[in-house]
Structure formats: structure tokens, C-alpha cells
Enzyme design. Structure first.
Site, PDB file in Angstrom:
ATOM      1  N   HIS A 192       0.818  -1.340   0.111  1.00 22.01           N
ATOM      2  CA  HIS A 192       0.153  -0.084  -0.122  1.00 22.01           C
ATOM      3  C   HIS A 192       0.977   1.309  -0.051  1.00 22.01           C
ATOM      4  O   HIS A 192       2.252   1.182   0.327  1.00 22.01           O
ATOM      5  CB  HIS A 192      -0.819  -0.032   1.067  1.00 22.01           C
ATOM      6  CG  HIS A 192      -1.911  -1.138   1.205  1.00 22.01           C
ATOM      7  ND1 HIS A 192      -2.922  -0.991   1.945  1.00 22.01           N
ATOM      8  CD2 HIS A 192      -1.904  -2.355   0.644  1.00 22.01           C
ATOM      9  CE1 HIS A 192      -3.517  -2.181   1.992  1.00 22.01           C
ATOM     10  NE2 HIS A 192      -2.801  -2.886   0.990  1.00 22.01           N
TER      11      HIS A 192
ATOM     12  N   GLU B 279       1.138   3.862   1.931  1.00 22.87           N
ATOM     13  CA  GLU B 279       1.618   4.216   3.337  1.00 22.87           C
ATOM     14  C   GLU B 279       2.976   3.117   3.720  1.00 22.87           C
ATOM     15  O   GLU B 279       3.654   3.559   4.144  1.00 22.87           O
ATOM     16  CB  GLU B 279       0.658   4.064   4.384  1.00 22.87           C
ATOM     17  CG  GLU B 279      -0.525   5.077   4.122  1.00 22.87           C
ATOM     18  CD  GLU B 279      -1.833   4.600   3.091  1.00 22.87           C
ATOM     19  OE1 GLU B 279      -2.737   5.369   2.996  1.00 22.87           O
ATOM     20  OE2 GLU B 279      -1.476   3.604   2.446  1.00 22.87           O
TER      21      GLU B 279
END
Length: 160
Positions: free
Chosen positions: A61, A63
Site C-alpha cells: 500500500h 503508506e
């Protein structure tokens, strides 16, 4: 106080623009257009984008990619994570685990579930409610609807 608030908002928008750059790059690469940057004391120490499609890895992802690309020592306590979309539970858990004190999301409509989780763990969460992250995601869905459906099928059905 108003000048201080305006200064914070201006900095938030500047750092969100860096996260948007990552999201735009991800869309050009054919990936999910979500970007993130990690900021400490007014300086970006990590950048990332969602690379699920490009790397064929459901754990990359934006992040998580950002945290992996941040400095390797010193931890992340007291940092601010900027993400073009409200973090999911995986990324929210990483924010809690690493002591990130503040999360700023470009938009929260697409994935609002983990906000309360982060706040319950003492993270300040800000939703800038920007249109561009929503538009980038809509563009990705238009371009690759089957891929988006597959992505949603991988996520817990209780969340949607």
C-alpha cells in the site's frame, strides 16, 4: 491562533501535493493512484505509492511503501503521515505501531473505516476533503474496472 492554523493548513497542502505526485505517478504506471509521504520537522523523510499492481504484491500500500522508503533508524515517533486516501486498517495499524502522531488524508470517503481506530490510539487525523484524490481513483476505476473489483474482493467484505 488563526495565523498558526493557516500556517499548518498551508504546510499540510504542500506536503499533500508531494503525496499527490506519488499518486499521479502510480496512475501513469497503471497502479492504484494512492500516494503518501512521511514528514518530520518540516522535511519529507519517506515517499511511497500503492504498488499492488506494479509489484503484484497486495501488501504494498502507499503508506507501507512510504514507511519502507523512510530512513531506517530513529523510528517514526512524532512524525506526520500524509496519504491521498484515508489509510486502511493495515496502514492505520502501521501508524499506531510506529508512533506516528498525525495522519493527514487527502480524502476519507473512499476508505473511512480506520479513522476511529487511529484516533482511539491517540493519532490526530485530518481529512482535507480534496477532490483530486477522488478524481484520480475514479479515473483508475474507469480504466481498470475488473482490477478494482478484484481489489475489493481481497478486502474484508465486512468493510464495504
Amino acid at each position: 491562533m488563526e495565523d498558526e492554523t493557516e500556517g499548518v493548513m498551508k504546510r499540510d497542502l504542500e506536503f499533500m501535493e508531494a503525496a499527490m505526485d506519488e499518486a499521479r505517478t502510480g496512475l501513469v504506471e497503471g497502479g492504484v493512484p494512492i500516494g503518501a509521504v512521511l514528514v518530520e520537522e518540516g522535511r519529507i523523510i519517506g515517499r511511497g505509492r500503492n504498488r499492488r499492481v506494479q509489484e503484484e504484491d497486495q501488501l504494498i500500500h502507499a503508506e507501507i511503501d512510504c514507511l519502507r522508503n523512510a530512513r531506517r533508524t530513529g523510528g517514526y515517533a512524532g512524525t506526520t503521515l500524509y496519504s491521498t486516501m484515508m489509510p486502511c486498517y493495515l496502514c492505520a495499524g502501521a501508524a499506531v505501531q510506529f508512533g506516528i502522531r498525525r495522519v493527514v488524508a487527502g480524502e476519507a470517503e473512499s476508505a473511512p473505516e480506520a479513522r476511529a481506530f487511529m484516533e482511539a490510539h491517540g493519532i490526530e487525523v485530518v481529512d482535507l476533503n480534496m477532490e483530486e484524490p477522488k478524481e484520480l481513483l475514479a479515473e483508475f476505476i474507469r480504466r481498470r474496472p475488473g482490477l478494482w473489483d478484484r481489489f475489493l474482493a481481497e478486502v474484508s467484505p465486512d468493510l464495504f
